[in-house]
Design a protein around this motif. Structure first.
Motif, PDB file in Angstrom:
ATOM      1  N   CYS A 168       1.271  -1.762  -0.008  1.00  0.00           N
ATOM      2  CA  CYS A 168       0.095  -0.013  -0.040  1.00  0.00           C
ATOM      3  C   CYS A 168       0.689   1.357  -0.183  1.00  0.00           C
ATOM      4  O   CYS A 168       0.170   2.898  -0.230  1.00  0.00           O
ATOM      5  CB  CYS A 168      -0.734  -0.123   0.943  1.00  0.00           C
ATOM      6  N   HIS A 169       1.724   1.314   0.510  1.00  0.00           N
ATOM      7  CA  HIS A 169       2.910   2.481   1.038  1.00  0.00           C
ATOM      8  C   HIS A 169       3.557   2.751  -0.203  1.00  0.00           C
ATOM      9  O   HIS A 169       4.559   3.550  -0.185  1.00  0.00           O
ATOM     10  CB  HIS A 169       3.733   2.195   2.639  1.00  0.00           C
ATOM     11  N   SER A 170       3.849   0.980  -0.487  1.00  0.00           N
ATOM     12  CA  SER A 170       5.408   1.746  -1.604  1.00  0.00           C
ATOM     13  C   SER A 170       5.103   1.833  -3.598  1.00  0.00           C
ATOM     14  O   SER A 170       6.012   1.081  -3.559  1.00  0.00           O
ATOM     15  CB  SER A 170       5.871   0.136  -1.352  1.00  0.00           C
ATOM     16  N   HIS A 171       4.618   2.256  -3.510  1.00  0.00           N
ATOM     17  CA  HIS A 171       4.169   2.033  -5.102  1.00  0.00           C
ATOM     18  C   HIS A 171       3.675   3.160  -5.233  1.00  0.00           C
ATOM     19  O   HIS A 171       2.678   4.118  -5.438  1.00  0.00           O
ATOM     20  CB  HIS A 171       2.795   0.998  -5.552  1.00  0.00           C
ATOM     21  N   GLY A 172       4.220   4.024  -6.253  1.00  0.00           N
ATOM     22  CA  GLY A 172       4.306   5.196  -6.680  1.00  0.00           C
ATOM     23  C   GLY A 172       3.819   6.799  -6.027  1.00  0.00           C
ATOM     24  O   GLY A 172       3.553   6.326  -5.025  1.00  0.00           O
ATOM     25  N   ARG A 173       3.245   7.352  -6.984  1.00  0.00           N
ATOM     26  CA  ARG A 173       2.744   8.931  -6.608  1.00  0.00           C
ATOM     27  C   ARG A 173       1.443   8.575  -5.435  1.00  0.00           C
ATOM     28  O   ARG A 173       1.534   9.333  -5.073  1.00  0.00           O
ATOM     29  CB  ARG A 173       2.413   9.407  -7.676  1.00  0.00           C
ATOM     30  N   THR A 174       0.491   7.799  -5.959  1.00  0.00           N
ATOM     31  CA  THR A 174      -0.659   7.541  -4.832  1.00  0.00           C
ATOM     32  C   THR A 174      -0.093   7.375  -3.402  1.00  0.00           C
ATOM     33  O   THR A 174      -1.194   8.252  -2.710  1.00  0.00           O
ATOM     34  CB  THR A 174      -1.309   6.014  -5.264  1.00  0.00           C
ATOM     35  N   ASN A 175       0.664   6.847  -2.605  1.00  0.00           N
ATOM     36  CA  ASN A 175       0.488   7.154  -1.837  1.00  0.00           C
ATOM     37  C   ASN A 175       1.455   8.332  -0.763  1.00  0.00           C
ATOM     38  O   ASN A 175       1.773   8.286   0.288  1.00  0.00           O
ATOM     39  CB  ASN A 175       1.965   5.437  -0.843  1.00  0.00           C
ATOM     40  N   LEU A 176       1.686   8.626  -1.844  1.00  0.00           N
ATOM     41  CA  LEU A 176       2.766  10.068  -1.925  1.00  0.00           C
ATOM     42  C   LEU A 176       1.296  11.827  -1.466  1.00  0.00           C
ATOM     43  O   LEU A 176       1.917  12.696  -1.500  1.00  0.00           O
ATOM     44  CB  LEU A 176       3.444  10.790  -2.992  1.00  0.00           C
ATOM     45  N   SER A 218       8.483   4.931  -0.620  1.00  0.00           N
ATOM     46  CA  SER A 218       8.677   5.220  -1.990  1.00  0.00           C
ATOM     47  C   SER A 218      10.271   5.868  -2.400  1.00  0.00           C
ATOM     48  O   SER A 218      10.457   6.678  -2.676  1.00  0.00           O
ATOM     49  CB  SER A 218       7.670   6.482  -2.438  1.00  0.00           C
ATOM     50  N   PRO A 219      10.950   4.474  -2.050  1.00  0.00           N
ATOM     51  CA  PRO A 219      12.334   5.373  -2.027  1.00  0.00           C
ATOM     52  C   PRO A 219      12.798   5.842  -3.715  1.00  0.00           C
ATOM     53  O   PRO A 219      13.379   6.870  -4.181  1.00  0.00           O
ATOM     54  CB  PRO A 219      13.156   3.825  -2.825  1.00  0.00           C
ATOM     55  N   GLU A 220      11.856   5.812  -4.995  1.00  0.00           N
ATOM     56  CA  GLU A 220      11.658   6.324  -6.272  1.00  0.00           C
ATOM     57  C   GLU A 220      11.541   7.787  -6.163  1.00  0.00           C
ATOM     58  O   GLU A 220      12.214   8.075  -6.735  1.00  0.00           O
ATOM     59  CB  GLU A 220      10.815   5.630  -7.500  1.00  0.00           C
ATOM     60  N   ILE A 240      15.785  12.241  -0.467  1.00  0.00           N
ATOM     61  CA  ILE A 240      15.500  13.471   0.765  1.00  0.00           C
ATOM     62  C   ILE A 240      15.880  12.343   2.437  1.00  0.00           C
ATOM     63  O   ILE A 240      15.924  13.455   3.539  1.00  0.00           O
ATOM     64  CB  ILE A 240      14.595  14.447   0.635  1.00  0.00           C
ATOM     65  N   LEU A 241      15.075  11.296   1.873  1.00  0.00           N
ATOM     66  CA  LEU A 241      14.741  11.238   3.643  1.00  0.00           C
ATOM     67  C   LEU A 241      15.882   9.820   3.406  1.00  0.00           C
ATOM     68  O   LEU A 241      15.804   9.131   2.911  1.00  0.00           O
ATOM     69  CB  LEU A 241      13.382  10.578   3.908  1.00  0.00           C
TER      70      LEU A 241
END
Length: 282
Positions: free
Chosen positions: A179-187, A202-204, A209-210
DNA sequence: CTAGGTTTTCCTGATT
DNA sequence: TAATCAGGAAAACCTA
């Protein structure tokens, strides 16, 4: 679910399942929500009162614009020239064609459209008021792969889901981590700590930055403070954001147990009330 | 319209 | 000296 800059929109992480349920709530019921809809005369949603297949070209365009406004999607990623089509043609587009035309917003829009097509008003109005019950959530996660619901959309429903609601996601075979590791959605998280958490996951998108200092304990370091502030500022559409101010907001989390103090510069730790950051844990 | 929650903004002072 | 950290105070924003 699909997020938002503001907590109240479709994409809000804090809403999780709500969005899918009450269409009128998602789209609102006031005429203000339909800027150019002259056909919007009562409180019911035009978009669900008429089957998409019967939408005119104008309706299709309005619907796209409405979704962009409502869900804070970037209209620039949509190739409107590809949507100069009737509702019937819209419905006949393959998912691939749709995604090509709608860019990064494609999955959201396609999912919304499929829901209107499949369930019409009944899908939403038959459900109780605003909240998605566990049963409904379960139903959602059990939709077949070809149901038109992109997996990434489902993950949106999982983001930031309180522990008590996580069970409904397991039914769909989607782990919290996914849920938290895919793409922009979870951002698209509406809260700062969720934004930080999702960036870490989301390393990508992270861009260095973090970074985790101790993944297991939830300790992380802000590597590029200015970049983080800038990114948060973009999220909030506030170009005056600084790390100074962002860090003040982070310090407020100490009070609520979302974060715990770490006596090192630029280092923070998730607290007992933060969720969704653990590895292999729901 | 109101209350409450979450930032945002500003500030003073301490620490690294 | 500059960057951070600590919090208080108050305003701004939003949602229920």
């Amino acid at each position: 679910m699909l997020d938002s800059v503001t907590p109240s929109t479709f994409l809000s992480n804090t809403m999780v399942c709500d969005p899918l349920m009450s269409w009128t709530e998602i789209f609102g019921t006031t005429e203000d929500d339909y800027p150019t809809c002259d056909h919007q005369t009562d409180s019911d949603s035009f978009w669900t009162s008429i089957h998409p297949e019967h939408w005119s070209k104008h309706n299709v365009c309005e619907w796209l614009q409405f979704c962009c406004d409502q869900y804070k999607l970037d209209a620039n990623c949509i190739s409107f020239s590809h949507f100069n089509i009737s509702g019937l043609q819209l419905c006949n587009m393959t998912q691939e064609e749709f995604l090509d035309a709608a860019g990064i917003c494609g999955e959201y829009l396609y999912f919304i459209l499929q829901n209107i097509r499949m369930h019409g008003t009944s899908f939403f109005t038959d459900l109780e008021e605003t909240k998605l019950s566990n049963k409904d959530c379960d139903l959602l996660t059990k939709l077949p792969p070809d149901s038109g619901v992109p997996s990434s959309l489902l993950t949106l429903f999982c983001s930031s889901v309180p522990v008590r609601d996580k069970a409904c996601m397991r039914a769909g075979g989607i782990s919290s981590q996914e849920c938290h590791s895919h793409g922009r959605t979870n951002l698209q998280s509406s809260h700062l700590w969720e934004f930080v958490r999702d960036l870490l996951l989301s390393p990508e998108e992270n861009g260095g930055i973090l970074e985790w200092e101790d993944r297991g304990q939830g300790i992380f370091r802000v590597v590029k403070s200015e970049a983080l502030a800038k990114m948060w500022g973009q999220r909030k559409k506030n170009d005056r954001m600084t790390y100074e101010k962002l860090s003040r907001a982070l310090r407020y989390y100490y009070k609520t147990g979302i974060l715990e103090r770490v006596d090192r510069r630029l280092v923070y730790k998730f607290g007992k009330n933060a969720h969704g950051w653990q590895e292999n844990k729901i």
